[in-house]
Scaffold this motif. Structure first.
Motif, PDB file in Angstrom:
ATOM      1  N   THR A  29       6.500  -3.801   5.550  1.00  0.00           N
ATOM      2  CA  THR A  29       5.834  -2.744   6.306  1.00  0.00           C
ATOM      3  C   THR A  29       4.695  -3.312   7.149  1.00  0.00           C
ATOM      4  O   THR A  29       4.445  -2.853   8.254  1.00  0.00           O
TER       5      THR A  29
ATOM      6  N   ARG B 199      11.743   5.448   1.720  1.00  0.00           N
ATOM      7  CA  ARG B 199      10.560   5.923   1.003  1.00  0.00           C
ATOM      8  C   ARG B 199      11.004   6.935  -0.044  1.00  0.00           C
ATOM      9  O   ARG B 199      12.128   7.421  -0.034  1.00  0.00           O
TER      10      ARG B 199
ATOM     11  N   HIS C 197       8.218   3.177   4.538  1.00  0.00           N
ATOM     12  CA  HIS C 197       8.201   1.761   4.166  1.00  0.00           C
ATOM     13  C   HIS C 197       9.341   1.052   4.868  1.00  0.00           C
ATOM     14  O   HIS C 197      10.452   1.575   4.956  1.00  0.00           O
TER      15      HIS C 197
ATOM     16  N   CYS D 298       0.848  -1.187   0.000  1.00  0.00           N
ATOM     17  CA  CYS D 298       0.000   0.000   0.000  1.00  0.00           C
ATOM     18  C   CYS D 298       0.886   1.239   0.000  1.00  0.00           C
ATOM     19  O   CYS D 298       2.108   1.132   0.078  1.00  0.00           O
ATOM     20  N   ASP D 299       0.284   2.381  -0.097  1.00  0.00           N
ATOM     21  CA  ASP D 299       1.006   3.654  -0.129  1.00  0.00           C
ATOM     22  C   ASP D 299       2.058   3.663  -1.234  1.00  0.00           C
ATOM     23  O   ASP D 299       3.181   4.126  -1.041  1.00  0.00           O
TER      24      ASP D 299
ATOM     25  N   SER E 227       4.425   6.481  -2.202  1.00  0.00           N
ATOM     26  CA  SER E 227       5.575   6.760  -1.343  1.00  0.00           C
ATOM     27  C   SER E 227       6.717   5.758  -1.524  1.00  0.00           C
ATOM     28  O   SER E 227       7.741   5.877  -0.853  1.00  0.00           O
TER      29      SER E 227
ATOM     30  N   ARG F 270       1.434  -3.317  11.485  1.00  0.00           N
ATOM     31  CA  ARG F 270       2.555  -2.502  11.018  1.00  0.00           C
ATOM     32  C   ARG F 270       3.829  -2.917  11.742  1.00  0.00           C
ATOM     33  O   ARG F 270       3.848  -3.070  12.950  1.00  0.00           O
TER      34      ARG F 270
ATOM     35  N   GLN G  53       4.587  10.350   1.968  1.00  0.00           N
ATOM     36  CA  GLN G  53       3.962  10.467   3.290  1.00  0.00           C
ATOM     37  C   GLN G  53       4.141   9.217   4.145  1.00  0.00           C
ATOM     38  O   GLN G  53       4.154   9.300   5.362  1.00  0.00           O
ATOM     39  N   ALA G  54       4.259   8.061   3.529  1.00  0.00           N
ATOM     40  CA  ALA G  54       4.325   6.806   4.280  1.00  0.00           C
ATOM     41  C   ALA G  54       5.753   6.265   4.320  1.00  0.00           C
ATOM     42  O   ALA G  54       6.452   6.263   3.319  1.00  0.00           O
TER      43      ALA G  54
END
Length: 181
Positions: A102, A125, A133, A75-76, A79, A109, A130-131
């Motif tokens: 992640t 990242r 990893h 996901c994300d 990033s 998490r 924003q995220a």
């Protein structure tokens, strides 16, 4: 994806970084075991080559030789670091592959504090992403098989990825995927 390069002229890399257009990301990873050696992807080398005659690399590697496992919970993605940066980071640690960890097999998490740049678990990242990893690099195929079996449990895709790693260790990776620069 192209090629990954090993270079030794840190002073010239540093000089050229300042000449690359503002806002262009130049990602260079210092080799953790061979001081004065630097890994970079094809895109980064292209930016640096644009600031003078082509930089002379010790050698290049086919980027396909460095395996990446993203897994089913990815996901994300906006990033995620570029593959050139990620794979160069893996090579800087003399590793053969890396897994996105992640989130664990239970969807939790991952929380981890790397002890040093040589730690096999690290955060990376895309700049401005924003995220954060979390990644786990592997220096040996057997290490990947054990870890992926334990970390991902019943996820056969993770175990299959580790089993399919094309080399056993870093020296074999260099020997198999080395190209003239």
């Amino acid at each position: 994806m192209g090629r990954l390069y090993l270079l030794t002229d840190g002073a010239e890399i540093s000089r050229r970084r300042k000449l690359v257009a503002q806002g262009v990301l130049v990602e260079v990873w210092g080799d953790l075991y061979d001081g004065g050696h630097f890994w970079m992807g094809e895109e980064t080398k292209g930016y640096l080559d644009g600031a003078g005659p082509p930089l002379v690399a010790e050698f290049a590697l086919d980027a396909e030789g460095v395996s990446v496992y993203y897994g089913p919970r990815l996901c994300d993605v906006e990033s995620l670091p570029s593959e050139g940066s990620l794979k160069s980071r893996v090579l800087s640690a003399h590793a053969i592959g890396v897994a996105w960890i992640t989130f664990d097999q239970f969807g939790e998490r991952t929380k981890y504090e790397p002890a040093s740049p040589a730690d096999p678990i690290f955060y990376l990242r895309r700049p401005g992403g924003q995220a954060a990893h979390v990644w786990r690099l592997f220096k040996a195929k057997e290490e990947a098989i054990v870890y992926m079996g334990e970390y991902y449990g019943k996820d056969s895709e993770a175990r299959d990825w580790a089993q399919a790693l094309p080399v056993g260790g870093f020296q074999e990776l260099v020997a198999r995927y080395r190209q003239k620069a």
